[in-house]
Design a protein around this motif. Sequence first.
Motif, short mmCIF file in Angstrom:
data_model
loop_
_atom_site.label_atom_id
_atom_site.label_comp_id
_atom_site.label_asym_id
_atom_site.label_seq_id
_atom_site.Cartn_x
_atom_site.Cartn_y
_atom_site.Cartn_z
N GLY A 58 0.79 -1.21 0.00
CA GLY A 58 0.00 0.00 0.00
C GLY A 58 0.82 1.27 0.00
N SER A 59 2.13 1.17 -0.14
CA SER A 59 2.99 2.34 -0.13
C SER A 59 2.91 3.07 -1.47
CB SER A 59 4.44 1.94 0.14
OG SER A 59 4.94 1.18 -0.94
N ALA A 60 3.43 4.31 -1.49
CA ALA A 60 3.46 5.07 -2.72
C ALA A 60 4.29 4.36 -3.78
CB ALA A 60 4.02 6.46 -2.46
N ALA A 61 5.37 3.70 -3.34
CA ALA A 61 6.23 2.99 -4.29
C ALA A 61 5.49 1.83 -4.94
CB ALA A 61 7.49 2.49 -3.57
N SER A 62 4.73 1.05 -4.15
CA SER A 62 4.02 -0.09 -4.70
C SER A 62 2.87 0.35 -5.59
CB SER A 62 3.51 -1.00 -3.58
OG SER A 62 2.65 -0.30 -2.71
N ASP A 63 2.20 1.46 -5.23
CA ASP A 63 1.15 2.00 -6.09
C ASP A 63 1.74 2.47 -7.41
OD1 ASP A 63 -0.80 1.48 -4.22
OD2 ASP A 63 -0.79 3.51 -3.39
N ALA A 64 2.91 3.08 -7.37
CA ALA A 64 3.58 3.53 -8.59
C ALA A 64 3.96 2.34 -9.46
CB ALA A 64 4.81 4.35 -8.23
N LEU A 65 4.37 1.25 -8.82
CA LEU A 65 4.71 0.03 -9.56
C LEU A 65 3.48 -0.51 -10.28
CD1 LEU A 65 7.04 -2.05 -10.03
CD2 LEU A 65 6.08 -3.35 -8.14
N ALA A 66 2.35 -0.53 -9.60
CA ALA A 66 1.11 -1.01 -10.21
C ALA A 66 0.71 -0.13 -11.40
CB ALA A 66 -0.01 -1.04 -9.18
N GLN A 67 0.83 1.19 -11.26
CA GLN A 67 0.49 2.09 -12.35
C GLN A 67 1.43 1.90 -13.54
OE1 GLN A 67 -2.29 4.42 -12.46
NE2 GLN A 67 -2.75 2.87 -10.89
N ALA A 68 2.71 1.71 -13.25
CA ALA A 68 3.68 1.47 -14.32
C ALA A 68 3.37 0.17 -15.04
CB ALA A 68 5.10 1.44 -13.74
N PHE A 69 2.92 -0.83 -14.30
CA PHE A 69 2.59 -2.11 -14.91
C PHE A 69 1.37 -1.98 -15.81
CE2 PHE A 69 0.18 -6.10 -14.86
CZ PHE A 69 1.08 -6.89 -15.54
N VAL A 70 0.35 -1.27 -15.37
CA VAL A 70 -0.84 -1.07 -16.20
C VAL A 70 -0.45 -0.40 -17.51
CG1 VAL A 70 -3.03 0.19 -16.40
CG2 VAL A 70 -2.49 -1.04 -14.29
N GLN A 71 0.36 0.64 -17.43
CA GLN A 71 0.80 1.34 -18.64
C GLN A 71 1.58 0.40 -19.56
OE1 GLN A 71 2.64 5.14 -17.99
NE2 GLN A 71 3.54 5.21 -20.03
N PHE A 72 2.48 -0.38 -18.97
CA PHE A 72 3.27 -1.34 -19.74
C PHE A 72 2.37 -2.36 -20.44
CE2 PHE A 72 5.53 -5.58 -19.26
CZ PHE A 72 6.29 -5.45 -20.42
N ALA A 73 1.39 -2.90 -19.73
CA ALA A 73 0.49 -3.90 -20.30
C ALA A 73 -0.33 -3.30 -21.45
CB ALA A 73 -0.43 -4.46 -19.22
N LEU A 74 -0.74 -2.04 -21.30
CA LEU A 74 -1.48 -1.38 -22.38
C LEU A 74 -0.58 -1.14 -23.59
CD1 LEU A 74 -3.54 1.21 -20.28
CD2 LEU A 74 -4.48 -0.68 -21.65
N GLU A 75 0.63 -0.69 -23.35
CA GLU A 75 1.56 -0.43 -24.45
C GLU A 75 1.89 -1.70 -25.23
OE1 GLU A 75 3.99 3.29 -22.33
OE2 GLU A 75 4.84 1.28 -22.36
N GLN A 76 1.95 -2.83 -24.54
CA GLN A 76 2.27 -4.10 -25.17
C GLN A 76 1.06 -4.75 -25.84
OE1 GLN A 76 5.42 -5.70 -25.36
NE2 GLN A 76 6.10 -3.66 -24.71
N GLY A 77 -0.11 -4.18 -25.65
CA GLY A 77 -1.32 -4.77 -26.21
C GLY A 77 -1.79 -6.01 -25.47
#
Length: 229
Positions: free
Chosen positions: A7-26
């Motif tokens: 639940g930290s800011a770092a882990s939330d940032a990781l989740a957001q980065a992963f969503v963006q990565f998954a979208l970019e990769q299709g």
Amino acid sequence: MVEKNDGSAASDALAQAFVQFALEQGVLRFGEFRTKAGRLSPYFFNAGLFCDGASLGRLAQFYARSLLASGIEFDMIFGPAYKGIPLATAVAIELARLGRNVPFAYNRKEAKDHGEGGQLVGAPLQGRVLIVDDVMSAGTAVRESIALIESAGARPHAVAVALDRQEMATEAGQDVPYSAVQYVRDRLGLQVCAIARLADLLQYLQQQSGNEFAEHRARVEAYRARYGV
């Protein structure tokens, strides 16, 4: 027990980065998709589309960082056939690169009747076993993995997935008031680490501008309102 991260800011940032990565990769797509439960979902996640060395390597980085942040302890990794096999292998490599070298194993769908024989491949199953897969829709793969792990004398301890859809599971064709992740965590007693959740996808969409994302956000929100847990 762990459901996503700390639940930290770092882990939330990781989740957001992963969503963006998954979208970019299709790998994460919007549209109309029929799920195993027969629902029409406005989004679909297919980890099988991480299908080159670079994308699979980066996916493994997300898994490894989420696992290390979660604090979950484990002695080895198990990848259920078929998607779990490359995932477990890649995660084991990335963890070793980060200084956490653990053995891994996986299963065949059908037992081999020649050579070394058997259904399991890789390191002997022992100790606390982490199951690595892409998503959990019904928890079927996890239950099958648990049976294999226990029959080998090891202890199923935790599950790592890329995305927690946070929606109701189905039993005998009927919706039930808990998700597959909640079932595995609360009823089977395994810890669960997900890189991202449906809530993280919605957060990502809310931060974007443009009519296209607004349309997707509304449809995903409506789906969660109907089937979410």
